[in-house]
Enzyme design. Structure first.
Site, short mmCIF file in Angstrom:
data_model
loop_
_atom_site.label_atom_id
_atom_site.label_comp_id
_atom_site.label_asym_id
_atom_site.label_seq_id
_atom_site.Cartn_x
_atom_site.Cartn_y
_atom_site.Cartn_z
N HIS A 121 0.80 -1.23 0.00
CA HIS A 121 0.00 0.00 0.00
C HIS A 121 0.83 1.27 0.00
CE1 HIS A 121 -3.55 -2.53 1.76
NE2 HIS A 121 -3.38 -2.72 0.47
N CYS A 129 3.57 13.71 -7.58
CA CYS A 129 2.86 14.83 -8.19
C CYS A 129 1.71 14.29 -9.04
CB CYS A 129 3.80 15.65 -9.05
SG CYS A 129 2.95 16.97 -9.95
N THR A 187 -3.81 -7.64 11.06
CA THR A 187 -4.68 -7.16 9.99
C THR A 187 -6.08 -7.72 10.16
OG1 THR A 187 -5.11 -7.15 7.61
CG2 THR A 187 -3.73 -8.93 8.43
N SER A 188 -7.07 -6.87 9.88
CA SER A 188 -8.46 -7.31 9.99
C SER A 188 -8.85 -8.21 8.82
CB SER A 188 -9.38 -6.09 10.04
OG SER A 188 -9.19 -5.30 8.88
N ASN A 212 -3.46 -12.19 16.28
CA ASN A 212 -4.36 -11.04 16.42
C ASN A 212 -5.17 -11.24 17.69
OD1 ASN A 212 -6.53 -9.10 16.02
ND2 ASN A 212 -5.98 -9.08 13.84
P1 NAD Z 1 -7.28 -2.59 10.32
O1 NAD Z 1 -7.31 -1.29 11.06
O2 NAD Z 1 -8.41 -2.93 9.44
O3 NAD Z 1 -7.16 -3.79 11.38
C1 NAD Z 1 -6.21 -3.78 12.41
C2 NAD Z 1 -6.20 -5.17 13.04
O4 NAD Z 1 -5.14 -5.20 13.99
C3 NAD Z 1 -7.48 -5.56 13.79
O5 NAD Z 1 -7.88 -6.84 13.38
C4 NAD Z 1 -7.05 -5.57 15.27
O6 NAD Z 1 -7.72 -6.58 16.03
C5 NAD Z 1 -5.57 -5.88 15.14
N1 NAD Z 1 -4.75 -5.43 16.25
C6 NAD Z 1 -4.90 -4.36 17.07
N2 NAD Z 1 -3.89 -4.27 17.94
C7 NAD Z 1 -3.06 -5.33 17.67
C8 NAD Z 1 -1.83 -5.77 18.23
N3 NAD Z 1 -1.22 -5.11 19.23
N4 NAD Z 1 -1.25 -6.89 17.70
C9 NAD Z 1 -1.83 -7.55 16.68
N5 NAD Z 1 -3.00 -7.17 16.12
C10 NAD Z 1 -3.60 -6.07 16.61
O7 NAD Z 1 -5.89 -2.64 9.58
P2 NAD Z 1 -5.47 -3.33 8.21
O8 NAD Z 1 -6.04 -4.70 8.13
O9 NAD Z 1 -4.01 -3.14 8.09
O10 NAD Z 1 -6.19 -2.49 7.07
C11 NAD Z 1 -6.20 -1.09 7.12
C12 NAD Z 1 -5.61 -0.37 5.90
O11 NAD Z 1 -5.23 0.90 6.38
C13 NAD Z 1 -4.37 -0.96 5.33
O12 NAD Z 1 -4.57 -1.00 3.98
C14 NAD Z 1 -3.23 0.00 5.66
O13 NAD Z 1 -2.57 0.42 4.48
C15 NAD Z 1 -3.86 1.20 6.23
N6 NAD Z 1 -3.32 1.64 7.55
C16 NAD Z 1 -1.97 1.62 7.81
C17 NAD Z 1 -1.49 2.05 9.06
C18 NAD Z 1 0.01 2.05 9.34
O14 NAD Z 1 0.81 2.04 8.43
N7 NAD Z 1 0.40 2.01 10.62
C19 NAD Z 1 -2.38 2.51 10.02
C20 NAD Z 1 -3.75 2.52 9.72
C21 NAD Z 1 -4.19 2.07 8.48
ZN ZN Z 2 4.87 17.94 -10.90
#
Ligand code: NAD
Ligand code: ZN
Length: 246
Positions: A121, A129, A187-188, A212
């Site tokens: 991602h 740009c 990840t969810s 998770n």
């Molecule tokens: P999500 O927010 O949908 O899910 C997060 C998951 O992490 C949940 O299932 C939750 O139960 C679990 N979780 C919470 N605390 C935890 C821990 N300490 N250890 C293990 N698991 C834990 O996140 P996603 O599935 O990554 O999807 C969200 C999208 O948003 C992604 O595409 C990502 O690119 C983006 N995103 C990235 C960040 C980052 O880079 N830190 C932050 C937020 C969102």
């Molecule tokens: Zn430019």
């Protein structure tokens, strides 16, 4: 360290097999960075999932940039946690047997030392740009939102509804089909195609492990569930496999 039990299959795969780790926002939760769907997931009362879209940026680029500026600042202030470090340790121990595929854009895996990494991602630290397509790396949070061509820069992340970077998913899927074990952490598993990777691995014979604290969309389709945080479970797994100081 918390006591945890892992299957012998998982341990054996880590010791001698090919390992694919897939991470999401939860892996950075213990570094203090909010996930999109967890508690504290709202930003100024708004759903981040709705802000992280090309439509939102077209309609209201200033607000979307404020959201990303804040995320960039928070990520810059955060430090990698024990989960990020364990994955870097795993890479060090396994070398070419290991690949990290992340949905995270915060750069914490890289700062923990991970190098064999596929970013599905994009990154908060790359700007692009929207007019001339020029890309910049901006680790110091100094770049302006305007390009020298006069066009508007956007964060180099993949927004909902956008295609993944060319080749990234293919590389990840390819590794999944060759993996002996797929570790899915933080990840969810709601965002596709990333969420399909464990299934691709499993169909090709890999053992799948989900780390998770909460059940997810794929929990009933993995071989092993570790209901713990990545910051505790990943170091414990490495210790159980005796793969180096974590
Ligand atoms: P999500 O927010 O949908 O899910 C997060 C998951 O992490 C949940 O299932 C939750 O139960 C679990 N979780 C919470 N605390 C935890 C821990 N300490 N250890 C293990 N698991 C834990 O996140 P996603 O599935 O990554 O999807 C969200 C999208 O948003 C992604 O595409 C990502 O690119 C983006 N995103 C990235 C960040 C980052 O880079 N830190 C932050 C937020 C969102
Ligand atoms: Zn430019």
């Amino acid at each position: 360290m918390e006591r945890m039990t892992f299957s012998e299959t998982a341990i054996e795969c880590l010791r001698t097999g090919r390992v694919l780790a897939l991470t999401g926002a939860g892996v950075s939760a213990e570094s203090g960075l909010a996930t999109f769907r967890g508690e504290g997931g709202l930003w100024e009362g708004r759903d981040p999932v709705e802000l992280a879209t090309p439509e939102a940026f077209r309609k209201d680029p200033k607000t979307v940039w404020r959201f990303y500026t804040e995320r960039r600042e928070k990520a810059a202030q955060a430090s990698p946690n024990a989960g990020h470090q364990a994955l870097a340790t795993l890479e060090e121990a396994l070398g070419e047997r290991f690949l990290l595929v992340t949905q995270n854009v915060d750069g914490l895996h890289e700062r923990a030392g991970s190098r064999r990494i596929v970013r599905l991602h994009g990154s908060l630290w790359r700007l692009r740009c929207t007019r001339c397509g020029d890309e910049d790396e901006d680790l110091d949070l100094i770049a302006s939102h305007r390009c020298s061509c006069g066009g508007r820069r956007r964060p180099g992340v993949v927004w909902f509804g956008e295609p993944l970077p060319a080749g990234a998913f293919e590389q990840a899927a390819n590794a999944a089909t060759r993996a002996d074990v797929v570790l899915v952490a933080g990840t969810s598993s709601l965002v596709y195609p990333a969420a399909g990777l464990p299934e691709i691995g499993r169909d090709a014979g890999a053992w799948t492990v989900e780390i998770n604290p909460e059940p997810t969309a794929i929990s009933d389709r993995v071989d092993e569930r570790i209901p713990a945080t990545s910051g505790s479970a990943l170091p414990a797994l490495i210790e159980a496999a005796a793969l180096g100081a974590a």
